[in-house]
Design a protein around this motif. Sequence first.
Motif, short mmCIF file in Angstrom:
data_model
loop_
_atom_site.label_atom_id
_atom_site.label_comp_id
_atom_site.label_asym_id
_atom_site.label_seq_id
_atom_site.Cartn_x
_atom_site.Cartn_y
_atom_site.Cartn_z
N GLU A 196 -21.46 33.11 28.21
CA GLU A 196 -22.65 34.21 28.45
C GLU A 196 -23.88 33.17 28.50
O GLU A 196 -24.70 33.39 29.41
CB GLU A 196 -22.57 35.26 27.42
CG GLU A 196 -21.68 36.07 27.71
CD GLU A 196 -22.19 37.44 28.89
OE1 GLU A 196 -23.46 37.71 28.53
OE2 GLU A 196 -21.61 37.62 29.61
N ARG B 236 -24.17 30.94 31.32
CA ARG B 236 -24.61 31.73 32.64
C ARG B 236 -25.96 32.20 32.82
O ARG B 236 -26.58 31.90 33.55
CB ARG B 236 -23.63 32.89 32.56
CG ARG B 236 -23.72 33.55 33.97
CD ARG B 236 -22.96 34.91 34.08
NE ARG B 236 -23.06 35.79 32.84
CZ ARG B 236 -24.20 36.72 32.84
NH1 ARG B 236 -25.09 36.66 33.82
NH2 ARG B 236 -24.22 37.51 31.72
N GLU B 237 -26.70 32.53 31.42
CA GLU B 237 -28.02 33.13 31.50
C GLU B 237 -28.96 31.83 31.64
O GLU B 237 -30.00 31.97 32.06
CB GLU B 237 -28.39 33.47 30.10
CG GLU B 237 -28.12 35.09 30.31
CD GLU B 237 -28.71 35.94 28.87
OE1 GLU B 237 -29.59 35.47 28.65
OE2 GLU B 237 -27.76 36.89 28.37
N GLU C 64 -29.03 30.79 35.35
CA GLU C 64 -29.95 31.76 35.92
C GLU C 64 -31.39 31.23 35.67
O GLU C 64 -32.18 31.25 36.86
CB GLU C 64 -29.67 33.02 35.54
CG GLU C 64 -28.59 33.79 36.26
CD GLU C 64 -28.37 35.27 35.59
OE1 GLU C 64 -29.17 35.67 35.09
OE2 GLU C 64 -27.10 35.67 35.73
N TYR C 65 -31.74 31.07 34.61
CA TYR C 65 -32.99 30.76 33.94
C TYR C 65 -33.61 29.53 34.82
O TYR C 65 -34.64 29.43 35.25
CB TYR C 65 -32.92 30.51 32.70
CG TYR C 65 -34.44 30.04 32.06
CD1 TYR C 65 -35.69 31.33 32.09
CD2 TYR C 65 -34.66 28.81 31.59
CE1 TYR C 65 -36.75 30.74 31.50
CE2 TYR C 65 -36.04 28.75 31.07
CZ TYR C 65 -37.09 29.47 30.99
OH TYR C 65 -38.25 29.17 30.53
N LYS D 19 -25.33 33.72 21.00
CA LYS D 19 -25.84 33.78 22.48
C LYS D 19 -27.31 33.47 22.61
O LYS D 19 -27.71 32.51 23.13
CB LYS D 19 -25.55 35.02 23.14
CG LYS D 19 -25.60 35.04 24.82
CD LYS D 19 -25.14 36.20 25.19
CE LYS D 19 -26.71 36.93 25.73
NZ LYS D 19 -26.31 38.08 26.60
N VAL E 173 -29.16 30.38 24.08
CA VAL E 173 -29.89 30.65 25.45
C VAL E 173 -31.16 29.87 24.95
O VAL E 173 -31.67 29.20 25.90
CB VAL E 173 -29.77 32.06 25.59
CG1 VAL E 173 -30.93 32.19 26.74
CG2 VAL E 173 -28.55 32.48 26.39
N LYS F 216 -32.93 27.10 27.11
CA LYS F 216 -33.99 27.29 27.78
C LYS F 216 -35.16 26.54 27.47
O LYS F 216 -36.06 26.04 28.04
CB LYS F 216 -34.76 28.82 27.50
CG LYS F 216 -33.91 29.97 28.22
CD LYS F 216 -34.79 31.37 28.16
CE LYS F 216 -34.21 32.44 29.01
NZ LYS F 216 -34.67 33.55 28.86
#
Lengths: 99, 235
Positions: free
Chosen positions: A30, A33-34, A37-38, B40, B44, B48
């Motif tokens: 997950e 995937r995020e 996208e980012y 997550k 993430v 990022k």
Amino acid sequence: MDPFKGQGGIQMLLIAEQEAQHIVSNAKDEAEREATEYRSHIEEEYQKSISENTGSSGSNVKRLEEETNAKIKNLKKSTSKVSSEVVDMLLKYVTNIKT
Amino acid sequence: MNDADVSKQIQQMVRFIRQEAEEKANEISVSAEEEFNIEKLQLVEADKKKIRQEYERKERQVEIRKKIEYSMQLNASRIKVLQAQDDVISSMKEAASKELLNVSHHHHLNLLSHHHHEYRNLLKDLIVQCLLRLKEPSVLLRCRKDDLHLVEHELDSAAQEYAEKANVDPPEIIVDNQVYLPPGPTHHNSHDLYCSGGVVLASRDGKIVCENTLDARLDVVFRKKLPEIRRQLFG
């Protein structure tokens, strides 16, 4: 009485544990995937800013060129007024002999 | 306690255990969901952050490249202006060079003209100046073929003037009748060697040379006066 009937609760717990492990292991997919996208969103923004910059730098070049040509034009105009004085001064020094 | 009561109690216990199991399973599920979200979020955010840093670096590089390009363009622009200034100055020298021809040119048209006398006097002064620099008892002189008769006409008075100024005997001046200075420039030979007038004197052994042609003098004056010319033209 069925001796395995009481096993239902244990089975339920085992299934819950397995599902929990599955959920947690899905976190990585997950997140990837995020992040993808980012990245594509940021890349889009980056490309947009680059194309805008290219346009503005093009206009900067044009402006600089116009300014330079104007400077040269003014230079020629202003020097043409004193050119004869300069030539006369040079000739005076050439033909005035100090002995 | 009869069988029915026992059975009832067992049923109650089973229900209790099942309920406990369900609650525990529910807890596991909620806890897993929480762990999933935390895991997550951390992954993430880490990704990022990496992506942001990468694009910040890219943007910095673009900015630097832009600044370098603009700086180069600015430099090219300045060079263009400086080149234009140089061209203006060169054109001044060229104009002066063309005017020099008028100094020596008119004596061909009319031997009695005002210019003729002016140029003759100029030649005499140029010879005297060379003699004062050389301070030699005997010298060689070269001039243009066109100027030969004017030079010969002025030799004695030039030698005499030098002798008086330097307080010496008049020197021997030998005019070179074999090799002349090149003639003035024309449209046909604009790239050949040329001389707009004046003289070249040398000691007999040729070791000391005094070049006093109008072109050589213009070169010297131009170099010497260049800062002044720049100030006059460009402030």
